[in-house]
Scaffold this motif. Structure first.
Motif, PDB file in Angstrom:
ATOM      1  N   LEU B   6      37.024  43.442  30.641  1.00  0.00           N
ATOM      2  CA  LEU B   6      38.465  43.412  30.902  1.00  0.00           C
ATOM      3  C   LEU B   6      39.094  42.214  30.194  1.00  0.00           C
ATOM      4  CD1 LEU B   6      40.667  44.823  32.702  1.00  0.00           C
ATOM      5  CD2 LEU B   6      40.186  43.059  34.414  1.00  0.00           C
ATOM      6  N   TRP B   7      40.270  42.429  29.635  1.00  0.00           N
ATOM      7  CA  TRP B   7      41.000  41.366  28.925  1.00  0.00           C
ATOM      8  C   TRP B   7      42.399  41.248  29.509  1.00  0.00           C
ATOM      9  CZ3 TRP B   7      38.360  38.991  24.812  1.00  0.00           C
ATOM     10  CH2 TRP B   7      37.150  39.611  24.461  1.00  0.00           C
ATOM     11  N   GLU B   8      42.852  40.015  29.636  1.00  0.00           N
ATOM     12  CA  GLU B   8      44.229  39.782  30.067  1.00  0.00           C
ATOM     13  C   GLU B   8      45.090  39.551  28.833  1.00  0.00           C
ATOM     14  OE1 GLU B   8      45.121  40.221  33.105  1.00  0.00           O
ATOM     15  OE2 GLU B   8      43.090  40.372  33.925  1.00  0.00           O
ATOM     16  N   HIS B  21      52.169  36.574  30.753  1.00  0.00           N
ATOM     17  CA  HIS B  21      51.190  37.605  31.086  1.00  0.00           C
ATOM     18  C   HIS B  21      51.897  38.954  31.233  1.00  0.00           C
ATOM     19  CE1 HIS B  21      48.328  39.700  33.930  1.00  0.00           C
ATOM     20  NE2 HIS B  21      47.635  39.485  32.834  1.00  0.00           N
ATOM     21  N   VAL B  22      51.397  39.982  30.529  1.00  0.00           N
ATOM     22  CA  VAL B  22      52.048  41.292  30.597  1.00  0.00           C
ATOM     23  C   VAL B  22      51.147  42.361  31.203  1.00  0.00           C
ATOM     24  CG1 VAL B  22      53.655  40.884  28.711  1.00  0.00           C
ATOM     25  CG2 VAL B  22      51.374  41.777  28.202  1.00  0.00           C
ATOM     26  N   GLY B  23      49.833  42.127  31.252  1.00  0.00           N
ATOM     27  CA  GLY B  23      48.949  43.142  31.810  1.00  0.00           C
ATOM     28  C   GLY B  23      47.533  42.935  31.340  1.00  0.00           C
ATOM     29  N   SER B  24      46.718  43.958  31.484  1.00  0.00           N
ATOM     30  CA  SER B  24      45.324  43.831  31.089  1.00  0.00           C
ATOM     31  C   SER B  24      44.841  45.130  30.454  1.00  0.00           C
ATOM     32  CB  SER B  24      44.460  43.473  32.297  1.00  0.00           C
ATOM     33  OG  SER B  24      44.696  44.390  33.335  1.00  0.00           O
ATOM     34  N   LEU B  25      43.674  45.101  29.849  1.00  0.00           N
ATOM     35  CA  LEU B  25      43.107  46.288  29.221  1.00  0.00           C
ATOM     36  C   LEU B  25      41.599  46.133  29.079  1.00  0.00           C
ATOM     37  CD1 LEU B  25      42.400  45.276  26.091  1.00  0.00           C
ATOM     38  CD2 LEU B  25      44.838  45.574  25.809  1.00  0.00           C
ATOM     39  N   ALA B  37      46.007  45.704  22.535  1.00  0.00           N
ATOM     40  CA  ALA B  37      47.164  45.024  23.130  1.00  0.00           C
ATOM     41  C   ALA B  37      48.416  45.302  22.310  1.00  0.00           C
ATOM     42  CB  ALA B  37      46.907  43.521  23.209  1.00  0.00           C
ATOM     43  N   ARG B  38      48.246  45.307  21.001  1.00  0.00           N
ATOM     44  CA  ARG B  38      49.372  45.609  20.108  1.00  0.00           C
ATOM     45  C   ARG B  38      49.905  47.009  20.398  1.00  0.00           C
ATOM     46  NH1 ARG B  38      50.264  49.743  15.996  1.00  0.00           N
ATOM     47  NH2 ARG B  38      51.380  48.841  14.251  1.00  0.00           N
ATOM     48  N   ASP B  39      48.978  47.967  20.578  1.00  0.00           N
ATOM     49  CA  ASP B  39      49.403  49.350  20.806  1.00  0.00           C
ATOM     50  C   ASP B  39      50.007  49.544  22.195  1.00  0.00           C
ATOM     51  OD1 ASP B  39      48.616  50.174  18.316  1.00  0.00           O
ATOM     52  OD2 ASP B  39      46.605  50.747  18.950  1.00  0.00           O
ATOM     53  N   PRO B  54      39.505  36.833  27.831  1.00  0.00           N
ATOM     54  CA  PRO B  54      38.582  37.556  28.711  1.00  0.00           C
ATOM     55  C   PRO B  54      38.949  37.269  30.163  1.00  0.00           C
ATOM     56  CG  PRO B  54      37.371  36.188  27.122  1.00  0.00           C
ATOM     57  CD  PRO B  54      38.822  35.832  27.002  1.00  0.00           C
ATOM     58  N   ALA B  55      39.103  38.306  30.952  1.00  0.00           N
ATOM     59  CA  ALA B  55      39.492  38.112  32.352  1.00  0.00           C
ATOM     60  C   ALA B  55      38.470  37.227  33.051  1.00  0.00           C
ATOM     61  CB  ALA B  55      39.618  39.462  33.052  1.00  0.00           C
ATOM     62  N   SER B  56      37.213  37.303  32.598  1.00  0.00           N
ATOM     63  CA  SER B  56      36.158  36.511  33.236  1.00  0.00           C
ATOM     64  C   SER B  56      36.312  35.017  32.968  1.00  0.00           C
ATOM     65  CB  SER B  56      34.790  36.976  32.734  1.00  0.00           C
ATOM     66  OG  SER B  56      34.714  36.795  31.336  1.00  0.00           O
ATOM     67  N   ALA B  57      37.132  34.670  31.950  1.00  0.00           N
ATOM     68  CA  ALA B  57      37.306  33.259  31.611  1.00  0.00           C
ATOM     69  C   ALA B  57      38.396  32.603  32.447  1.00  0.00           C
ATOM     70  CB  ALA B  57      37.649  33.113  30.126  1.00  0.00           C
ATOM     71  N   ILE B  58      39.079  33.422  33.245  1.00  0.00           N
ATOM     72  CA  ILE B  58      40.166  32.873  34.054  1.00  0.00           C
ATOM     73  C   ILE B  58      39.644  32.518  35.443  1.00  0.00           C
ATOM     74  CG2 ILE B  58      42.346  33.435  35.199  1.00  0.00           C
ATOM     75  CD1 ILE B  58      43.054  35.097  32.752  1.00  0.00           C
ATOM     76  N   THR B  59      39.885  31.286  35.853  1.00  0.00           N
ATOM     77  CA  THR B  59      39.550  30.879  37.214  1.00  0.00           C
ATOM     78  C   THR B  59      40.828  30.908  38.026  1.00  0.00           C
ATOM     79  OG1 THR B  59      37.916  29.395  36.260  1.00  0.00           O
ATOM     80  CG2 THR B  59      38.434  29.115  38.609  1.00  0.00           C
ATOM     81  N   ALA B  60      40.847  31.703  39.067  1.00  0.00           N
ATOM     82  CA  ALA B  60      42.077  31.886  39.830  1.00  0.00           C
ATOM     83  C   ALA B  60      41.955  31.249  41.201  1.00  0.00           C
ATOM     84  CB  ALA B  60      42.378  33.376  39.976  1.00  0.00           C
ATOM     85  N   SER B  61      43.082  30.808  41.730  1.00  0.00           N
ATOM     86  CA  SER B  61      43.082  30.317  43.107  1.00  0.00           C
ATOM     87  C   SER B  61      42.923  31.507  44.044  1.00  0.00           C
ATOM     88  CB  SER B  61      44.386  29.572  43.394  1.00  0.00           C
ATOM     89  OG  SER B  61      45.477  30.459  43.281  1.00  0.00           O
ATOM     90  N   SER B  62      42.336  31.253  45.170  1.00  0.00           N
ATOM     91  CA  SER B  62      42.074  32.342  46.103  1.00  0.00           C
ATOM     92  C   SER B  62      43.174  32.416  47.152  1.00  0.00           C
ATOM     93  CB  SER B  62      40.725  32.096  46.780  1.00  0.00           C
ATOM     94  OG  SER B  62      40.716  32.656  48.062  1.00  0.00           O
ATOM     95  N   PRO B  63      43.525  33.642  47.579  1.00  0.00           N
ATOM     96  CA  PRO B  63      44.536  33.777  48.627  1.00  0.00           C
ATOM     97  C   PRO B  63      44.136  32.993  49.886  1.00  0.00           C
ATOM     98  CG  PRO B  63      44.026  35.915  47.678  1.00  0.00           C
ATOM     99  CD  PRO B  63      43.043  34.940  47.102  1.00  0.00           C
TER     100      PRO B  63
END
Lengths: 216, 93
Positions: B6-8, B21-25, B37-39, B54-63
């Motif tokens: 998955l990619w952001e 940020h517009v979405g993922s694919l 992403a271009r398409d 890479p979505a895996s490279a993003i560290t997100a805060s947890s709810p």
């Protein structure tokens, strides 16, 4: 050139809703729409686009044989590796032709940018399939071997330049370029087509022939 | 092919603005991710530049960490410029 783009657009649109991923579905549909857009502009410059697209019989079309072939081994088959090989061969030739005319023709000037992207898409996938798994390599090599004879008609007048685009891609993809000896089917430019064009036109033209001028 | 990573996707709408940020694919690698992403996200002239991450490279805060992360900011009104009274005669502020 107009017929090549028109028939290619119709062929490629067979992938809509059937591509391996949603992302690729959009990409192929995008390329099909670009092809249709160029075909329309070129046909409009020649006459009534609806008449030219919907009311000519197969022997009146001047597209090369490659674009009318099914995108798989047999009619109704859809093979992704096959499609990518087909797209690579076609868009390399289109890019060269549009590029040659881009200085003098506004349609070609627009089309050359789009075709660069189409060629890039086909190139990226050829490398990934050829240098991918054993199965993906086997499939795209089989497609290249089957489609190669048809590239002679496609690249008439620009064979050397076309090879200078396609050869490095095949090499990078660890694929083998077939021999240029042997069968070189042609006749599309004179209106002598395979049966595949008749089926394609039947589908493309049936609505307009049943309901002339229908819009939605 | 559903196992593609998955990619952001981030798009810069025009020069001078930052990527948003517009979405993922899903895509097999970064080169294809950029093309998809271009398409998918710039068909209607939405942007002049694209990033894929890479979505895996993003560290997100947890709810679950919402309270400790964000609530303490709520009662610290001195962090806002409106907390401070403007002294007489200050110009250009």
């Amino acid at each position: 050139m107009a017929d090549d783009a028109l028939i290619a657009a119709q062929r490629l649109s067979e992938w809509v809703s059937r591509a391996p991923t949603l992302e690729e579905d959009v990409a192929l549909a995008n390329i099909a729409l670009d092809q249709l857009g160029v075909a329309r502009l070129l046909l409009q410059s020649l006459g009534d686009e609806d008449e030219l697209a919907y009311l000519r019989s197969d022997s009146e079309f001047r597209n090369c044989l490659l674009v009318e072939l099914p995108l798989g081994r047999y009619r109704g088959d859809l093979d992704f590796g096959w499609t990518i090989a087909w797209l690579l061969f076609l868009t390399a030739a289109q890019h060269l032709r549009y590029n040659d005319l881009a200085g003098s023709d506004p349609v070609a000037a627009k089309a050359v940018k789009e075709s660069a992207y189409h060629l890039d898409h086909a190139t990226q996938w050829t490398i990934r399939l050829g240098d991918g798994t054993q199965e993906s390599h086997r499939r795209i090599q089989a497609a290249i071997d089957e489609l190669w004879p048809y590239t002679h008609e496609l690249t008439e007048g620009l064979r050397e330049r076309w090879l200078s685009i396609v050869d490095p891609v095949l090499e990078k993809a660890t694929l083998t370029r077939p021999s240029d000896e042997g069968w070189k089917p042609s006749g599309g430019r004179e209106g002598q087509h395979t049966e595949h064009l008749s089926y394609l036109l039947a589908e493309m033209q049936s609505l307009h022939r049943a309901h002339p001028g229908a819009t939605w | 092919m559903t196992s593609d990573p998955l990619w952001e996707v981030f798009v810069r709408p025009r020069r001078g603005l930052s990527h948003t940020h517009v979405g993922s694919l899903h895509a097999p690698d970064e080169v294809m991710a950029l093309r998809h992403a271009r398409d998918l996200y710039t068909r209607r002239q939405e942007g002049v530049s694209i990033w894929v991450v890479p979505a895996s490279a993003i560290t997100a805060s947890s709810p679950d960490e919402k309270d400790s992360f964000f609530d303490p900011a709520a009662d610290k009104i001195y962090r806002h410029p409106t907390f401070y009274e403007l002294p007489e005669g200050v110009q250009h502020l």
